[in-house]
Design a protein around this motif. Structure first.
Motif, PDB file in Angstrom:
ATOM      1  N   ALA A  23      66.624  14.644   9.233  1.00 58.85           N
ATOM      2  CA  ALA A  23      66.849  13.276   9.703  1.00 58.85           C
ATOM      3  C   ALA A  23      66.837  13.225  11.230  1.00 58.85           C
ATOM      4  CB  ALA A  23      68.173  12.744   9.163  1.00 58.85           C
ATOM      5  N   TRP A  24      67.400  14.242  11.879  1.00 59.51           N
ATOM      6  CA  TRP A  24      67.388  14.300  13.350  1.00 59.51           C
ATOM      7  C   TRP A  24      65.956  14.395  13.868  1.00 59.51           C
ATOM      8  CZ3 TRP A  24      71.344  13.719  16.801  1.00 59.51           C
ATOM      9  CH2 TRP A  24      71.075  14.049  18.138  1.00 59.51           C
ATOM     10  N   PHE A  25      65.159  15.240  13.221  1.00 68.04           N
ATOM     11  CA  PHE A  25      63.748  15.372  13.596  1.00 68.04           C
ATOM     12  C   PHE A  25      63.029  14.035  13.424  1.00 68.04           C
ATOM     13  CE2 PHE A  25      59.434  15.964  11.849  1.00 68.04           C
ATOM     14  CZ  PHE A  25      58.801  16.513  12.960  1.00 68.04           C
ATOM     15  N   LEU A  26      63.255  13.360  12.306  1.00 68.71           N
ATOM     16  CA  LEU A  26      62.605  12.071  12.057  1.00 68.71           C
ATOM     17  C   LEU A  26      63.032  11.029  13.086  1.00 68.71           C
ATOM     18  CD1 LEU A  26      62.942  11.827   8.160  1.00 68.71           C
ATOM     19  CD2 LEU A  26      60.823  12.187   9.450  1.00 68.71           C
ATOM     20  N   ALA A  27      64.300  11.031  13.448  1.00 65.24           N
ATOM     21  CA  ALA A  27      64.801  10.057  14.415  1.00 65.24           C
ATOM     22  C   ALA A  27      64.130  10.223  15.767  1.00 65.24           C
ATOM     23  CB  ALA A  27      66.318  10.204  14.552  1.00 65.24           C
ATOM     24  N   PHE A  28      63.973  11.462  16.212  1.00 63.06           N
ATOM     25  CA  PHE A  28      63.298  11.713  17.490  1.00 63.06           C
ATOM     26  C   PHE A  28      61.828  11.345  17.404  1.00 63.06           C
ATOM     27  CE2 PHE A  28      66.874  13.852  19.402  1.00 63.06           C
ATOM     28  CZ  PHE A  28      66.621  13.726  20.753  1.00 63.06           C
ATOM     29  N   LEU A  29      61.217  11.643  16.279  1.00 63.51           N
ATOM     30  CA  LEU A  29      59.809  11.329  16.112  1.00 63.51           C
ATOM     31  C   LEU A  29      59.588   9.821  16.149  1.00 63.51           C
ATOM     32  CD1 LEU A  29      57.104  12.753  15.626  1.00 63.51           C
ATOM     33  CD2 LEU A  29      57.512  12.528  13.172  1.00 63.51           C
ATOM     34  N   GLU A  30      60.457   9.082  15.471  1.00 64.02           N
ATOM     35  CA  GLU A  30      60.333   7.623  15.452  1.00 64.02           C
ATOM     36  C   GLU A  30      60.516   7.043  16.850  1.00 64.02           C
ATOM     37  OE1 GLU A  30      61.962   4.034  12.675  1.00 64.02           O
ATOM     38  OE2 GLU A  30      63.487   5.390  13.470  1.00 64.02           O
ATOM     39  N   ARG A  31      61.481   7.568  17.585  1.00 64.90           N
ATOM     40  CA  ARG A  31      61.700   7.057  18.939  1.00 64.90           C
ATOM     41  C   ARG A  31      60.497   7.342  19.833  1.00 64.90           C
ATOM     42  NH1 ARG A  31      66.728   8.535  22.877  1.00 64.90           N
ATOM     43  NH2 ARG A  31      65.739  10.584  22.891  1.00 64.90           N
ATOM     44  N   ALA A  32      59.902   8.518  19.678  1.00 63.82           N
ATOM     45  CA  ALA A  32      58.709   8.846  20.471  1.00 63.82           C
ATOM     46  C   ALA A  32      57.567   7.889  20.164  1.00 63.82           C
ATOM     47  CB  ALA A  32      58.290  10.292  20.200  1.00 63.82           C
ATOM     48  N   ARG A  63      76.428  13.253  16.258  1.00 66.20           N
ATOM     49  CA  ARG A  63      75.689  14.465  16.607  1.00 66.20           C
ATOM     50  C   ARG A  63      75.774  15.484  15.480  1.00 66.20           C
ATOM     51  NH1 ARG A  63      74.079  14.590  22.010  1.00 66.20           N
ATOM     52  NH2 ARG A  63      74.137  12.448  22.722  1.00 66.20           N
ATOM     53  N   LEU A  64      74.857  16.454  15.498  1.00 66.40           N
ATOM     54  CA  LEU A  64      74.858  17.498  14.489  1.00 66.40           C
ATOM     55  C   LEU A  64      75.935  18.526  14.831  1.00 66.40           C
ATOM     56  CD1 LEU A  64      71.067  18.088  13.802  1.00 66.40           C
ATOM     57  CD2 LEU A  64      72.645  16.460  12.758  1.00 66.40           C
ATOM     58  N   PHE A  65      76.720  18.888  13.816  1.00 65.09           N
ATOM     59  CA  PHE A  65      77.852  19.779  14.006  1.00 65.09           C
ATOM     60  C   PHE A  65      77.691  20.980  13.092  1.00 65.09           C
ATOM     61  CE2 PHE A  65      82.279  21.173  13.517  1.00 65.09           C
ATOM     62  CZ  PHE A  65      82.716  21.144  14.834  1.00 65.09           C
ATOM     63  N   ASN A  66      77.790  22.180  13.674  1.00 64.57           N
ATOM     64  CA  ASN A  66      77.648  23.422  12.929  1.00 64.57           C
ATOM     65  C   ASN A  66      78.994  23.789  12.308  1.00 64.57           C
ATOM     66  OD1 ASN A  66      77.580  26.360  12.419  1.00 64.57           O
ATOM     67  ND2 ASN A  66      75.547  26.251  13.358  1.00 64.57           N
ATOM     68  N   LEU A  67      79.057  23.730  10.986  1.00 65.88           N
ATOM     69  CA  LEU A  67      80.319  23.967  10.292  1.00 65.88           C
ATOM     70  C   LEU A  67      80.742  25.426  10.341  1.00 65.88           C
ATOM     71  CD1 LEU A  67      79.800  21.684   7.157  1.00 65.88           C
ATOM     72  CD2 LEU A  67      81.264  21.254   9.135  1.00 65.88           C
ATOM     73  N   THR A  68      79.795  26.332  10.449  1.00 59.45           N
ATOM     74  CA  THR A  68      80.127  27.759  10.493  1.00 59.45           C
ATOM     75  C   THR A  68      80.792  28.131  11.810  1.00 59.45           C
ATOM     76  OG1 THR A  68      78.232  28.255   9.063  1.00 59.45           O
ATOM     77  CG2 THR A  68      79.198  30.095  10.263  1.00 59.45           C
ATOM     78  N   LEU A  69      80.224  27.679  12.917  1.00 56.86           N
ATOM     79  CA  LEU A  69      80.764  28.009  14.234  1.00 56.86           C
ATOM     80  C   LEU A  69      81.743  26.968  14.754  1.00 56.86           C
ATOM     81  CD1 LEU A  69      78.329  29.992  14.061  1.00 56.86           C
ATOM     82  CD2 LEU A  69      78.083  29.705  16.533  1.00 56.86           C
ATOM     83  N   GLN A  70      81.833  25.821  14.049  1.00 56.96           N
ATOM     84  CA  GLN A  70      82.706  24.734  14.488  1.00 56.96           C
ATOM     85  C   GLN A  70      82.387  24.296  15.916  1.00 56.96           C
ATOM     86  OE1 GLN A  70      85.416  22.977  12.628  1.00 56.96           O
ATOM     87  NE2 GLN A  70      83.897  23.767  11.181  1.00 56.96           N
ATOM     88  N   LYS A  71      81.079  24.131  16.160  1.00 52.01           N
ATOM     89  CA  LYS A  71      80.599  23.667  17.448  1.00 52.01           C
ATOM     90  C   LYS A  71      79.434  22.723  17.214  1.00 52.01           C
ATOM     91  CE  LYS A  71      81.624  28.017  19.895  1.00 52.01           C
ATOM     92  NZ  LYS A  71      81.022  29.136  20.662  1.00 52.01           N
ATOM     93  N   HIS A  72      79.127  21.902  18.208  1.00 54.28           N
ATOM     94  CA  HIS A  72      77.971  21.032  18.100  1.00 54.28           C
ATOM     95  C   HIS A  72      76.686  21.851  18.204  1.00 54.28           C
ATOM     96  CE1 HIS A  72      80.974  17.887  19.143  1.00 54.28           C
ATOM     97  NE2 HIS A  72      80.241  17.193  18.299  1.00 54.28           N
ATOM     98  N   LEU A  98      65.619  19.598  20.468  1.00 51.43           N
ATOM     99  CA  LEU A  98      66.930  19.604  21.117  1.00 51.43           C
ATOM    100  C   LEU A  98      67.886  18.672  20.391  1.00 51.43           C
ATOM    101  CD1 LEU A  98      65.964  19.515  24.905  1.00 51.43           C
ATOM    102  CD2 LEU A  98      66.552  21.504  23.516  1.00 51.43           C
ATOM    103  N   CYS A  99      69.169  19.049  20.394  1.00 57.18           N
ATOM    104  CA  CYS A  99      70.199  18.227  19.757  1.00 57.18           C
ATOM    105  C   CYS A  99      71.090  17.540  20.773  1.00 57.18           C
ATOM    106  CB  CYS A  99      71.053  19.086  18.828  1.00 57.18           C
ATOM    107  SG  CYS A  99      70.146  19.754  17.423  1.00 57.18           S
ATOM    108  N   GLY A 100      70.697  17.549  22.016  1.00 56.95           N
ATOM    109  CA  GLY A 100      71.479  16.906  23.060  1.00 56.95           C
ATOM    110  C   GLY A 100      71.078  17.465  24.417  1.00 56.95           C
ATOM    111  N   PRO A 101      71.731  17.012  25.481  1.00 56.83           N
ATOM    112  CA  PRO A 101      71.407  17.491  26.831  1.00 56.83           C
ATOM    113  C   PRO A 101      71.643  18.991  26.966  1.00 56.83           C
ATOM    114  CG  PRO A 101      72.789  15.518  26.901  1.00 56.83           C
ATOM    115  CD  PRO A 101      72.792  15.985  25.480  1.00 56.83           C
ATOM    116  N   VAL A 102      70.900  19.613  27.870  1.00 55.13           N
ATOM    117  CA  VAL A 102      71.063  21.046  28.134  1.00 55.13           C
ATOM    118  C   VAL A 102      71.390  21.270  29.617  1.00 55.13           C
ATOM    119  CG1 VAL A 102      69.612  21.827  26.220  1.00 55.13           C
ATOM    120  CG2 VAL A 102      68.542  21.283  28.410  1.00 55.13           C
ATOM    121  N   ASP A 103      72.049  20.284  30.232  1.00 60.67           N
ATOM    122  CA  ASP A 103      72.363  20.373  31.653  1.00 60.67           C
ATOM    123  C   ASP A 103      73.193  21.604  31.986  1.00 60.67           C
ATOM    124  OD1 ASP A 103      71.062  18.005  31.766  1.00 60.67           O
ATOM    125  OD2 ASP A 103      72.724  16.814  32.548  1.00 60.67           O
TER     126      ASP A 103
END
Length: 303
Positions: free
Chosen positions: A221-230, A180-189, A51-56
């Motif tokens: 890098a996002w994957f590594l960051a989550f892994l390190e926090r876990a 946060r990770l930003f999708n340049l093609t869709l111009q959305k997070h 996940l790249c952020g909340p899914v509320d």
């Protein structure tokens, strides 16, 4: 490590009903059936999906509408004579073909019936046991069942580029914006990361391919960051938990430290200019905490 983080981890033996095959695709369906009676919403997520952020917003929509929600995979599928065992007329075309790499469903009575049939058909699938039910893995089986039950339950497809990333993981450039990770093609997070291929982020084959796709390095890098926090939350020594072929992840934490420090792993996604906010209150049972009138982002989806 999952247990140290407070997760409940099942042994595969608990799903050994009769002669059910204990394969990875089958277990996804068995687990959904098992937990449908214990949770108001089921969220299925593959091991290679992050996940790249909340899914509320998606949980709210799922809870409100009772739809199945998941990323769009391709442009639909045609069911030929081999799909007759499901019990619907063929040939037929299903335009609402949903990825199961990350899916959401409210456990209504109809959903429970769908999930139970999913488990049963996966146990008798062509891919797993030379059975009679066709489909590309657990995903193909679930979609065939949802197509059969289309008069009773709806499927809402989320944008593939943002959620399931089938066929686009290595092609779509992402960058870091506001942490946060930003999708340049869709111009959305970006909402989640899913390699959907043979190379997984913990494999050396993925690491070798990464050298040719520098725009994917922020995803790694996002994957590594989550892994390190876990690891930190669980108080686990990664050197003792990683397989030999994945020890390079420890070294890569240092190599990608500069990128990791730019990432913000918690909190709501930043709101883009001109994008409205949705106010909502979780219904009882969906959240253990009372969160009333909290602002969250609207669901990003395709109809």
């Amino acid at each position: 490590m999952l247990k140290a983080l407070g997760a409940e981890v099942d042994e595969t033996g608990v799903y050994g009903q009769g002669d059910r095959k204990q394969g990875a695709w089958e277990l996804k369906a068995y687990a959904a059936e098992r937990y449908a009676d214990q949770a108001p919403v089921i969220v299925g997520i593959d091991a290679d999906c992050t996940l790249c952020g909340p899914v509320d917003d998606i949980l709210l929509q799922c809870e409100r509408t009772g739809e199945f929600l998941g990323g769009k995979d391709g442009d639909g599928v045609v069911y030929d004579k081999s799909y007759e065992p499901y019990g619907f007329p063929v040939p037929a075309r299903n335009d609402a073909y949903m990825s199961t790499s990350l899916y959401f469903c409210k456990t209504t009575q109809i959903a429970k019936e769908v999930l139970a049939e999913w488990a049963d058909c996966c146990a008798k699938s062509v891919f797993g046991s030379n059975g009679i039910f066709h489909g590309h893995g657990d995903q193909g089986v679930l979609n065939a069942i949802l197509y059969k039950r289309r008069a009773d339950v709806s499927v809402r497809l989320l944008e593939n580029d943002l959620w399931s990333q089938h066929w686009v993981y290595w092609q779509r450039p992402l960058e870091i914006r506001d942490g946060r990770l930003f999708n340049l093609t869709l111009q959305k997070h970006q909402r989640s990361l899913h390699g959907s291929g043979g190379e997984k982020p913990w494999d050396l084959s993925y690491r070798a391919r990464l050298e040719k796709y520098p725009h994917v390095q922020v995803s790694y890098a996002w994957f590594l960051a989550f892994l390190e926090r876990a690891w930190k939350m669980a108080g686990t020594d990664p050197a003792k938990t990683l397989e030999v072929q994945s020890q390079h992840l420890i070294r890569d934490l240092d190599l990608y430290r500069g990128t990791i420090e730019q990432l913000v792993l918690d909190g709501p996604l930043p709101v883009l200019p001109g994008q409205p906010l949705v106010k909502r209150a979780f219904r009882q049972g969906l959240s253990k905490k009372k969160r009333v009138d909290e602002q969250v982002q609207p669901a990003a989806h395709e109809s």
